[in-house]
Design an enzyme around this catalytic site. Sequence first.
Site, PDB file in Angstrom:
ATOM      1  N   ASN A   1       0.845  -1.194   0.000  1.00 31.08           N
ATOM      2  CA  ASN A   1       0.000   0.000   0.000  1.00 31.08           C
ATOM      3  C   ASN A   1       0.881   1.246   0.000  1.00 31.08           C
ATOM      4  OD1 ASN A   1       0.369   1.002   2.859  1.00 31.08           O
ATOM      5  ND2 ASN A   1      -0.370  -1.075   3.266  1.00 31.08           N
TER       6      ASN A   1
ATOM      7  N   ASP B   1      -5.106  -5.670   5.585  1.00 30.53           N
ATOM      8  CA  ASP B   1      -6.173  -6.407   6.261  1.00 30.53           C
ATOM      9  C   ASP B   1      -6.180  -7.869   5.824  1.00 30.53           C
ATOM     10  OD1 ASP B   1      -7.165  -4.284   7.799  1.00 30.53           O
ATOM     11  OD2 ASP B   1      -8.253  -3.489   6.061  1.00 30.53           O
TER      12      ASP B   1
ATOM     13  N   ILE C   1      -3.631  -6.244  14.772  1.00 29.94           N
ATOM     14  CA  ILE C   1      -2.579  -6.064  15.785  1.00 29.94           C
ATOM     15  C   ILE C   1      -3.046  -5.130  16.895  1.00 29.94           C
ATOM     16  CG2 ILE C   1      -0.194  -5.311  16.158  1.00 29.94           C
ATOM     17  CD1 ILE C   1       0.290  -5.957  13.141  1.00 29.94           C
TER      18      ILE C   1
ATOM     19  N   PHE D   1      -5.093   4.680  14.569  1.00 33.53           N
ATOM     20  CA  PHE D   1      -5.306   5.656  13.516  1.00 33.53           C
ATOM     21  C   PHE D   1      -6.455   5.166  12.653  1.00 33.53           C
ATOM     22  CE2 PHE D   1      -2.105   9.046  13.027  1.00 33.53           C
ATOM     23  CZ  PHE D   1      -1.401   8.818  14.198  1.00 33.53           C
TER      24      PHE D   1
ATOM     25  N   LYS E   1     -14.687   2.749  15.808  1.00 35.05           N
ATOM     26  CA  LYS E   1     -13.467   1.945  15.950  1.00 35.05           C
ATOM     27  C   LYS E   1     -12.884   2.055  17.359  1.00 35.05           C
ATOM     28  CE  LYS E   1     -12.174   2.047  11.119  1.00 35.05           C
ATOM     29  NZ  LYS E   1     -11.345   2.625  10.080  1.00 35.05           N
TER      30      LYS E   1
HETATM   31  N1  CTP Z   1      -4.403  -2.068  12.444  1.00 35.90           N
HETATM   32  C1  CTP Z   1      -3.647  -3.093  12.986  1.00 35.90           C
HETATM   33  N2  CTP Z   1      -3.675  -4.339  12.445  1.00 35.90           N
HETATM   34  C2  CTP Z   1      -4.430  -4.601  11.372  1.00 35.90           C
HETATM   35  C3  CTP Z   1      -5.200  -3.579  10.799  1.00 35.90           C
HETATM   36  C4  CTP Z   1      -5.157  -2.316  11.355  1.00 35.90           C
HETATM   37  O1  CTP Z   1      -2.935  -2.844  13.965  1.00 35.90           O
HETATM   38  N3  CTP Z   1      -4.425  -5.822  10.866  1.00 35.90           N
HETATM   39  C5  CTP Z   1      -4.390  -0.743  13.047  1.00 35.90           C
HETATM   40  C6  CTP Z   1      -3.745   0.332  12.236  1.00 35.90           C
HETATM   41  O2  CTP Z   1      -2.374   0.485  12.565  1.00 35.90           O
HETATM   42  C7  CTP Z   1      -4.549   1.566  12.605  1.00 35.90           C
HETATM   43  C8  CTP Z   1      -5.924   1.009  12.835  1.00 35.90           C
HETATM   44  O3  CTP Z   1      -5.727  -0.342  13.201  1.00 35.90           O
HETATM   45  O4  CTP Z   1      -4.133   2.130  13.834  1.00 35.90           O
HETATM   46  C9  CTP Z   1      -6.765   1.066  11.601  1.00 35.90           C
HETATM   47  O5  CTP Z   1      -7.935   0.388  11.871  1.00 35.90           O
HETATM   48  P1  CTP Z   1      -8.756  -0.389  10.772  1.00 35.90           P
HETATM   49  O6  CTP Z   1     -10.026  -0.722  11.398  1.00 35.90           O
HETATM   50  O7  CTP Z   1      -7.990  -1.481  10.163  1.00 35.90           O
HETATM   51  O8  CTP Z   1      -8.877   0.760   9.733  1.00 35.90           O
HETATM   52  P2  CTP Z   1      -9.312   0.591   8.291  1.00 35.90           P
HETATM   53  O9  CTP Z   1      -8.459  -0.416   7.562  1.00 35.90           O
HETATM   54  O10 CTP Z   1      -9.387   1.966   7.755  1.00 35.90           O
HETATM   55  O11 CTP Z   1     -10.728  -0.070   8.575  1.00 35.90           O
HETATM   56  P3  CTP Z   1     -11.926  -0.234   7.587  1.00 35.90           P
HETATM   57  O12 CTP Z   1     -11.300  -0.733   6.333  1.00 35.90           O
HETATM   58  O13 CTP Z   1     -12.776  -1.211   8.281  1.00 35.90           O
HETATM   59  O14 CTP Z   1     -12.492   1.145   7.518  1.00 35.90           O
END
Ligand code: CTP
Length: 403
Positions: A209, A278, A306, A322, A336
Amino acid sequence: MMHQHALRVLLGVGGGIAAYKSVDLVRRLKERGCEVRVVMTKAATGFVTPLTFQAVSGHPVRTTLLDPAAEAGMDHIELARWAERLLIAPATADLMARLAAGIADDLLTTLALATEAKLTLAPAMNQVMWRHPATQANLETLRGRGACILGPGEGQQACGEVGPGRMLEPLEIAEALRASAARPLAGVPVLLTAGPTREPLDPVRFLGNRSSGRMGYALAEALTELGAEVALVTGPTALPPPGVSELIRVESALEMHAAVMARAAGCGIFVGTAAVADYRPVAPARSKIKKDAEELTLGLVRNPDILAEVAALSPAPFSVGFAAETDHVIEYARGKLEKKRLSMIAANHVGGERGGFERAENALTVLWDGGSRALPMMSKAQLARELAALIADRYKEHHAAST
Ligand code: CTP
């Protein structure tokens, strides 16, 4: 909270009538436990003699870049490294212009480029010069790079005019500098994730990304400035490594997860700035995928969250997430915050003209249980400082409430 050691302040004196006040400023800084070394511009020596500053600071005063005798002592690069703060008072319009342009045509401006110390400016000039669009533009440039601007004050000026442009009183400058040097997170272990992750498809390809890691690295540095012991778990970025206690390089979300979970239990604060994928390919191919087929379908599985896992530990660190959102920013971010049981979330409006991954500037809305704060568009370095201060405040309250 007081600093553990003497704060090393390099005071740059510019050529303005307010230079005489900087003599007292040296004394005020020393009273507050600072070690002060003075550098003067050539113009400044027309107002106050170097000998005066030498007497109050207790150290030789430097005025020129190419002085063999002075360079044989602490040379200018050592001086630049020695400084924890570069305080320029008075900062004249000309000096601010040279600083904004990155010109290094004398000792002070060279030091300003060569030091990593935080820059603080106490401007002093005629009120018309202060209001001039050129000066205001330079000010914005410097502020955008993270400089702290103290003043100027309003009132009677040396030139007889009345308006903004007076250098703040030495006591106010010394107090503000001291306050900005407080280390509210002294010794607090902080774990921070940053950058993108790479999810391997085969030995040569990955899903990635656009995260640059800039916000995370800036935040790691800002938290370090507040005294925290930062362990940074980072995905691949093109950035120079920041000055942190521990730097752990990972590639995939699973590697990031393992590095974080191995360290999370002992930390006081966890900040997830990483753009963690994700999903990952179900099973990365062992050898390079050949382009045999007309169509290729990728099977993906969810990665562990995480941040949510860290926030669910017992006891959990103060956990900051974030959220990048294109719309319903506050509503989604608050969702969230609650769902992942976070202590705080920094919501980032992405898409359109505003902030985001590949930009140097950003704006955030920070939410926690029972409160929020909007941090307007500014440089990522400055934004990181403001967010770090907010994290420190909330962490202290949270800590006080739970002990
Ligand atoms: N995060 C994480 N581990 C993951 C995914 C996200 O630690 N596997 C953390 C990111 O570092 C950030 C936050 O979670 O602090 C983002 O949340 P998330 O819900 O994953 O955000 P989006 O991907 O934007 O969610 P969505 O696609 O559901 O809007």
